[in-house]
Design a protein around this motif. Structure first.
Motif, PDB file in Angstrom:
ATOM      1  N   SER A   1       0.832  -1.202   0.000  1.00  0.00           N
ATOM      2  CA  SER A   1       0.000   0.000   0.000  1.00  0.00           C
ATOM      3  C   SER A   1       0.867   1.253   0.000  1.00  0.00           C
ATOM      4  N   GLU A   2       0.234   2.366  -0.327  1.00  0.00           N
ATOM      5  CA  GLU A   2       0.944   3.639  -0.383  1.00  0.00           C
ATOM      6  C   GLU A   2       1.441   4.057   0.998  1.00  0.00           C
ATOM      7  N   MET A   3       0.686   3.715   2.033  1.00  0.00           N
ATOM      8  CA  MET A   3       1.084   4.091   3.387  1.00  0.00           C
ATOM      9  C   MET A   3       2.349   3.352   3.812  1.00  0.00           C
ATOM     10  N   SER A   4       2.445   2.068   3.493  1.00  0.00           N
ATOM     11  CA  SER A   4       3.635   1.325   3.887  1.00  0.00           C
ATOM     12  C   SER A   4       4.847   1.776   3.083  1.00  0.00           C
ATOM     13  N   THR A   5       4.646   2.189   1.823  1.00  0.00           N
ATOM     14  CA  THR A   5       5.749   2.723   1.024  1.00  0.00           C
ATOM     15  C   THR A   5       6.238   4.033   1.620  1.00  0.00           C
ATOM     16  N   ARG A   6       5.294   4.871   2.020  1.00  0.00           N
ATOM     17  CA  ARG A   6       5.653   6.150   2.640  1.00  0.00           C
ATOM     18  C   ARG A   6       6.367   5.925   3.970  1.00  0.00           C
ATOM     19  N   ARG A   7       5.880   4.948   4.720  1.00  0.00           N
ATOM     20  CA  ARG A   7       6.494   4.650   6.009  1.00  0.00           C
ATOM     21  C   ARG A   7       7.917   4.120   5.832  1.00  0.00           C
ATOM     22  N   ARG A   8       8.108   3.280   4.803  1.00  0.00           N
ATOM     23  CA  ARG A   8       9.442   2.755   4.524  1.00  0.00           C
ATOM     24  C   ARG A   8      10.395   3.891   4.154  1.00  0.00           C
ATOM     25  N   GLY A   9       9.924   4.833   3.344  1.00  0.00           N
ATOM     26  CA  GLY A   9      10.742   5.989   2.974  1.00  0.00           C
ATOM     27  C   GLY A   9      11.117   6.819   4.189  1.00  0.00           C
ATOM     28  N   LEU A  10      10.168   7.032   5.068  1.00  0.00           N
ATOM     29  CA  LEU A  10      10.431   7.790   6.288  1.00  0.00           C
ATOM     30  C   LEU A  10      11.433   7.064   7.173  1.00  0.00           C
ATOM     31  N   LEU A  11      11.323   5.754   7.239  1.00  0.00           N
ATOM     32  CA  LEU A  11      12.261   4.959   8.028  1.00  0.00           C
ATOM     33  C   LEU A  11      13.677   5.074   7.468  1.00  0.00           C
ATOM     34  N   ILE A  12      13.800   5.031   6.154  1.00  0.00           N
ATOM     35  CA  ILE A  12      15.119   5.176   5.532  1.00  0.00           C
ATOM     36  C   ILE A  12      15.706   6.557   5.824  1.00  0.00           C
ATOM     37  N   VAL A  13      14.878   7.592   5.691  1.00  0.00           N
ATOM     38  CA  VAL A  13      15.339   8.956   5.982  1.00  0.00           C
ATOM     39  C   VAL A  13      15.783   9.079   7.441  1.00  0.00           C
TER      40      VAL A  13
END
Length: 40
Positions: free
Chosen positions: A2-14
């Protein structure tokens, strides 16, 4: 994925980069200072 998990993964990487880069820099500087102090 989902888009939310993709966004969360990006935030985690940052967040990891935000913390990891200064930590890595500090570790390298510490190693350099230790070589100067003990290695001559």
């Amino acid at each position: 994925m989902s888009e939310m998990s993709t966004r969360r993964r990006g935030l985690l990487i940052v967040a990891w980069v935000w913390v990891g880069l200064p930590f890595a820099y500090g570790a390298v500087e510490l190693a350099r200072k230790l070589v100067q102090l003990f290695g001559g």
